[in-house]
Design an enzyme around this catalytic site. Sequence first.
Site, PDB file in Angstrom:
ATOM      1  N   LYS A 112       0.736  -1.237  -0.093  1.00  0.00           N
ATOM      2  CA  LYS A 112       0.017  -0.193   0.033  1.00  0.00           C
ATOM      3  C   LYS A 112       0.772   1.329  -0.032  1.00  0.00           C
ATOM      4  CE  LYS A 112      -4.402  -0.915   1.332  1.00  0.00           C
ATOM      5  NZ  LYS A 112      -4.655  -2.187   1.685  1.00  0.00           N
ATOM      6  N   LYS A 194      -4.826 -11.347  -7.754  1.00  0.00           N
ATOM      7  CA  LYS A 194      -5.913 -12.052  -6.925  1.00  0.00           C
ATOM      8  C   LYS A 194      -7.403 -11.631  -7.083  1.00  0.00           C
ATOM      9  CE  LYS A 194      -6.854 -12.892  -2.326  1.00  0.00           C
ATOM     10  NZ  LYS A 194      -6.603 -12.837  -0.836  1.00  0.00           N
ATOM     11  N   LYS A 197     -12.300  -7.009  -4.565  1.00  0.00           N
ATOM     12  CA  LYS A 197     -13.260  -6.085  -4.905  1.00  0.00           C
ATOM     13  C   LYS A 197     -12.379  -4.690  -5.438  1.00  0.00           C
ATOM     14  CE  LYS A 197     -12.475  -4.247  -0.397  1.00  0.00           C
ATOM     15  NZ  LYS A 197     -11.574  -3.153  -0.400  1.00  0.00           N
TER      16      LYS A 197
END
Length: 332
Positions: A112, A194, A197
């Site tokens: 991140k 992967k 969402k």
Amino acid sequence: MKERMVSGIKPSGQLHLGTYIGALKNFAAVQDEYEMIAFIANLHCITVPQEPAELKKNLRDCVALYLACGLDPQKCTIFLQTDVPEHAQLGFIVCCHTYLGELNRMTQFKDKQVHGEKNLSGGLYTYPTLMAADILLYSPTFVPVGEDQKQHVELCRDVAIRMNNRYGKIFTVPEPRIAKVGARIMSLSDPTKKMSKSDGINKGCIYLLDTLKDARKKIMSATTDSLGVVRYDPENQPGISNLIQILSSLSDDRPFADIEKEFEGKGYGEFKRAVADAVCAKLEEIQARYNEIINSDLIDKTLAEGAEKARIIARQKVSEVQHAIGMEIVDR
Ligand code: TRP
């Protein structure tokens, strides 16, 4: 005595097919064999900003979907993480025994940071210590997780061993258990990532509550390759391999070779239709049960009973730990 396993699901978005195949399906399959503790990690959810109404809906949906996917509250302890405050309490204690260097090495946080996300929270940084507490509270033999969570379970083990060495054996050191097939369902639009969402405009991710029409459309437009053979070869044919894995998982773990044989000499269109049929049949089954559950009192009842059972274990563990550390002034 049955061996115990603990798992948390973090519904910071809606549950999707990757979670079903990688986690929920397996939980339902092993609940007779193991004592299963499954909680909704609502504290972990807020390590990134959430919209309150949406978070609330996702949490409720998550419980309904746990039940719709076959988890039986008679066999499995299901609860909300915050209904057992010992999670946060032990979380802080574990955090105090974790080195900054260890947290700095956690790839999920680093990713991140590298992607330049702004205003990352302290909670996101210490996320793995709360997760370690989630696990250590219940002394499980193992923790079923996806590949991406393995590093967190390893940190949990390291800190448990460290604290055991310092205070005596207060924790059982858990084993991570990574499901082989289906542990990693990939995005339909970019099969090197992967399924999640955060998948662009969501073409790559099938939600358990998607309409059947949308789900079918997503499968039919899944990224493939130009080789034209249905073969399991994740390196050269990641898209097709992912679809084989999905089809296999949804048809009682049918061997890949079997699927390859059935589609020998056939086109990708026909293969995709078969995958879409399997996915839609599964979604239909899950959604029918979800619709019965979502407005019933089963959710509240499940959570209340689950939290009560979990708290008995968690309270005992925190008391033991605090005594061992010398934080309590009244003897046990
Ligand atoms: N970090 C896990 C995930 O993102 C969720 C989780 C929280 C968890 N606490 C846990 C998983 C404890 C296993 C055990 O999926």
